[in-house]
Design an enzyme around this catalytic site. Structure first.
Site, PDB file in Angstrom:
ATOM      1  N   LYS A 211      -6.511   2.915   3.023  1.00 58.45           N
ATOM      2  CA  LYS A 211      -7.874   3.554   2.207  1.00 58.45           C
ATOM      3  C   LYS A 211      -8.954   3.555   3.351  1.00 58.45           C
ATOM      4  CE  LYS A 211     -10.983   1.423  -1.102  1.00 58.45           C
ATOM      5  NZ  LYS A 211     -11.105   0.558  -1.980  1.00 58.45           N
ATOM      6  N   GLU A 217      -2.793  -3.070  11.643  1.00 65.22           N
ATOM      7  CA  GLU A 217      -1.401  -3.133  11.384  1.00 65.22           C
ATOM      8  C   GLU A 217      -1.186  -1.625  11.310  1.00 65.22           C
ATOM      9  OE1 GLU A 217      -3.465  -5.129   9.979  1.00 65.22           O
ATOM     10  OE2 GLU A 217      -2.689  -6.989   9.732  1.00 65.22           O
ATOM     11  N   GLY A 268      -7.552  -1.625  -3.190  1.00 65.29           N
ATOM     12  CA  GLY A 268      -6.027  -1.460  -2.746  1.00 65.29           C
ATOM     13  C   GLY A 268      -5.105  -2.168  -3.594  1.00 65.29           C
ATOM     14  N   ARG A 269      -5.288  -3.326  -3.951  1.00 63.77           N
ATOM     15  CA  ARG A 269      -4.249  -4.030  -4.835  1.00 63.77           C
ATOM     16  C   ARG A 269      -4.187  -3.359  -6.189  1.00 63.77           C
ATOM     17  NH1 ARG A 269      -8.567  -6.942  -3.522  1.00 63.77           N
ATOM     18  NH2 ARG A 269     -10.023  -7.889  -5.108  1.00 63.77           N
ATOM     19  N   GLU A 355      -5.829 -12.428  -4.869  1.00 61.43           N
ATOM     20  CA  GLU A 355      -7.013 -11.938  -4.061  1.00 61.43           C
ATOM     21  C   GLU A 355      -8.087 -11.375  -4.944  1.00 61.43           C
ATOM     22  OE1 GLU A 355      -6.465  -9.356   0.112  1.00 61.43           O
ATOM     23  OE2 GLU A 355      -6.240  -8.090  -1.778  1.00 61.43           O
ATOM     24  N   HIS A 386      19.206 -21.431  -9.592  1.00 58.97           N
ATOM     25  CA  HIS A 386      20.130 -22.050  -8.742  1.00 58.97           C
ATOM     26  C   HIS A 386      19.368 -22.534  -7.284  1.00 58.97           C
ATOM     27  CE1 HIS A 386      23.814 -20.879 -10.863  1.00 58.97           C
ATOM     28  NE2 HIS A 386      22.871 -19.808 -11.290  1.00 58.97           N
ATOM     29  N   LYS A 501      -9.525 -11.597   9.916  1.00 60.25           N
ATOM     30  CA  LYS A 501      -9.423 -10.444  10.719  1.00 60.25           C
ATOM     31  C   LYS A 501     -10.518 -10.064  11.951  1.00 60.25           C
ATOM     32  CE  LYS A 501      -8.386  -7.094   7.031  1.00 60.25           C
ATOM     33  NZ  LYS A 501      -9.151  -5.792   6.492  1.00 60.25           N
TER      34      LYS A 501
HETATM   35  C1  G6Q Z   1      -6.474  -5.031  -1.333  1.00 60.86           C
HETATM   36  C2  G6Q Z   1      -7.020  -5.301  -0.256  1.00 60.86           C
HETATM   37  C3  G6Q Z   1      -6.260  -5.304   1.052  1.00 60.86           C
HETATM   38  C4  G6Q Z   1      -5.951  -3.784   1.475  1.00 60.86           C
HETATM   39  C5  G6Q Z   1      -5.239  -3.745   2.966  1.00 60.86           C
HETATM   40  C6  G6Q Z   1      -4.958  -2.336   3.545  1.00 60.86           C
HETATM   41  O1  G6Q Z   1      -7.038  -5.169  -2.411  1.00 60.86           O
HETATM   42  O2  G6Q Z   1      -8.366  -4.735   0.268  1.00 60.86           O
HETATM   43  O3  G6Q Z   1      -4.758  -5.834   0.753  1.00 60.86           O
HETATM   44  O4  G6Q Z   1      -5.283  -3.009   0.686  1.00 60.86           O
HETATM   45  O5  G6Q Z   1      -6.019  -4.507   3.872  1.00 60.86           O
HETATM   46  O6  G6Q Z   1      -6.212  -1.787   3.634  1.00 60.86           O
HETATM   47  P1  G6Q Z   1      -6.320  -0.089   4.034  1.00 60.86           P
HETATM   48  O7  G6Q Z   1      -5.623   0.587   2.781  1.00 60.86           O
HETATM   49  O8  G6Q Z   1      -7.608  -0.002   4.002  1.00 60.86           O
HETATM   50  O9  G6Q Z   1      -5.496   0.024   5.164  1.00 60.86           O
END
Ligand code: G6Q
Length: 532
Positions: A211, A217, A268-269, A355, A386, A501
């Protein structure tokens, strides 16, 4: 509107519920778990049923929970969220200050969506995706050697990975067998190396999902995959696709074969039903089944707008969670799907819930008035039986349990062994566990005693399909949002992940300036200096 927001602690029913919680119903007592109770404490929706007779609730408790829902305006707030209210904010302080419109991505089956502009944007992206998938299906879009693309490598992390990955795993039974999907998320070089060793890059599309377009990463993994493409004599521009925010650093159509947008009003989530999940799911399942997935989610959003908690599964699920966590004091929730396909779903919920609701500040900037979200974890049954169920049955931690089960298997391949199918064995185990947790067992031998009163609920549907998966995803999203409203917190930001971060970026910049790798002790010192 914003002045009306308050936590459940400020509701009149809070005191009544606190008193009821001092002496909750004893599920181990004779004649409590009767067939009438099982029948009465069942909430029936179109796709799912929520069986909650094994929760320590009574009619009085349910009335109290209904009053909390009404006084806090939980359903009203949910409706306002869907219509585009700015809910991602902390009043009086700098915050993301955004609308929260993940529901708009799937509100496409009506002429009167709750938030027209956002649903129109979702429709534009879906059209683009449909065109792209048609080109792939009809052989207009081929690799340099004129062959079809068989693989999609999804590169993303956090919200850009966990939801989509768990949805793919859940629905793999419905995927085109000629198409494979792989995921790279971790910056651990072994993650990308493992995937790259398994795929034929010449027939692979690479979907980079971010996003912000700035995630360390994802950018590192994109570069690794692009290098691998170039090393294989392939043109990355003819293999790479993107999903990103409008005008993010990744919003550069020249670098990608196709680009899709997700918007800043989708966290994002909460983004699995946006292009973040849709491009990969469309590739694997086809456009028609993608729409079924969205339809299930949309139907659940609609179901979440009913004010009566006994007729609204997400709301009831949320309030039972609050009852367990805030009144009965259960510190954690185990989500136990009796479905191997849902094996990554608890990991997605762990992010989505923790989160969202792992906060200590209310939306008015003041400290929370009661414990916010619980710890979420889980694994599929029967495997978990188990492994860690020992603690759930006899341990000193008292965990609230959420079972998820389906009457029919996905693939229909089963066998009768000793008079029952494996699907029957799976369901029988889930029901047996639910009962065992609730009623426990007395025994002269203390080591064989089960205290019981281990509260649990069961979500059950006919079969895990694209539609019921969409509904389950939206059910949990709404549950999390409702609980956030109960605590009066902002469930849509994630300031808690920023500090680490920033420090990691600083350490990396110092590492890149030094010729010798610093020792761990030096690194720690650097971090503590930066934090002063
Ligand atoms: C989710 C968070 C987080 C995010 C990641 C990836 O709600 O904001 O998990 O989705 O850090 O972010 P980008 O999509 O910006 O790479």
């Amino acid at each position: 509107m914003t002045q009306e927001w308050k936590s459940i602690k400020e509701c009149k029913a809070f005191e009544t519920l606190s008193q009821l919680a001092e002496n909750p119903v004893d599920l181990t007592a004779p004649d409590v778990l009767t067939s009438e109770r099982v029948e009465a404490f069942c909430c029936k929706g179109d796709i799912y049923k929520l069986l909650y007779s094994c929760q320590q609730v009574t009619e009085e408790v349910l009335e109290g929970l209904q009053s909390l829902a009404d006084e806090c305006g939980l359903v009203k707030q949910f409706a306002e969220m869907r219509q585009g209210a700015v809910m991602n904010q902390i009043q009086g302080f700098s915050s993301e200050n955004r609308q929260v419109l993940h529901t708009a991505c799937r509100d496409i089956f009506t002429n009167m969506p709750a938030c027209e502009f956002a649903t129109n944007q979702a429709r534009v992206e879906l059209e683009k995706l449909n065109d792209f998938l048609t080109e792939l299906d009809q052989g207009y879009l081929l690799n340099g050697a004129g062959e079809s693309f068989q693989t999609l490598i999804h590169v993303g992390i956090g919200g850009s990975d966990l939801g989509p990955r768990s949805m793919y795993e859940a629905l793999q039974a419905y995927a085109d067998p000629a198409r494979q999907v792989y995921f790279i998320s971790n910056v651990d070089p072994d993650d990308s190396a493992r995937v790259l060793s398994q795929v034929d890059l010449s027939r692979s599309l690479v979907l980079v999902v971010s996003k912000s377009g700035t995630t360390l990463e994802t950018l590192a993994n994109e570069t690794i995959v692009r290098t691998a493409l170039t090393d294989a004599g392939l043109d990355p521009g003819k293999h790479c696709l993107s999903v990103t925010g409008e005008s993010s650093p990744m919003d550069n159509p020249d670098r990608y074969l196709r680009s899709f947008y997700m918007y800043d009003y989708i966290g994002g989530r909460y983004s699995s039903t946006s292009m973040v999940g849709a491009v990969m799911l469309g590739f694997a399942l086809g456009y028609r089944q993608l729409l079924e997935f969205l339809e299930g989610a949309s139907a659940m959003d609609e179901a979440a707008t009913v004010p009566d908690i006994r007729k609204n599964i997400p709301l009831l699920h949320a309030l039972l969670g609050v009852w367990n966590h805030n009144f009965l004091g259960k510190p954690s929730v185990a989500v136990l799907p009796y479905s191997q396909a849902l094996h990554r779903f608890p990991a997605h919920l762990q992010q989505c819930d923790m989160e969202s609701n792992g906060k200590c500040v209310q939306r008015n900037g003041k400290p929370v008035q009661l414990k916010s979200g619980p710890i979420i974890w889980g694994e599929p049954g029967t495997n978990g039986q188990h492994a860690f169920y020992q603690l759930l049955h006899q341990g000193t931690e008292d965990v609230a349990i959420e079972f998820i089960g389906f009457r029919r298997s996905q693939r229909g391949k089963d066998q009768q062994i000793q008079g029952t199918t494996s699907q029957q064995k799976l369901m029988a185990n889930m029901l047996a566990q639910s009962m065992a947790f609730a009623i426990g067992k007395d025994d002269g031998n203390p080591n064989k005693c089960f205290s019981g009163n281990r509260v649990n609920g069961i979500l059950v549907a006919d079969q895990l399909t694209p539609k019921s998966m969409g509904a389950l995803l939206a059910l949990y999203e709404a549950k999390i949002v409702f609980q956030g409203f109960c605590y009066n917190i902002n469930s849509f930001d994630q300031e808690g992940v920023q500090l680490g971060k920033i420090l990691a970026t600083e350490i990396l910049s110092r590492m890149s300036e030094k010729e010798d790798e610093p020792s761990l002790a030096e690194t720690f010192l650097t971090v503590s200096e930066m934090n002063e």
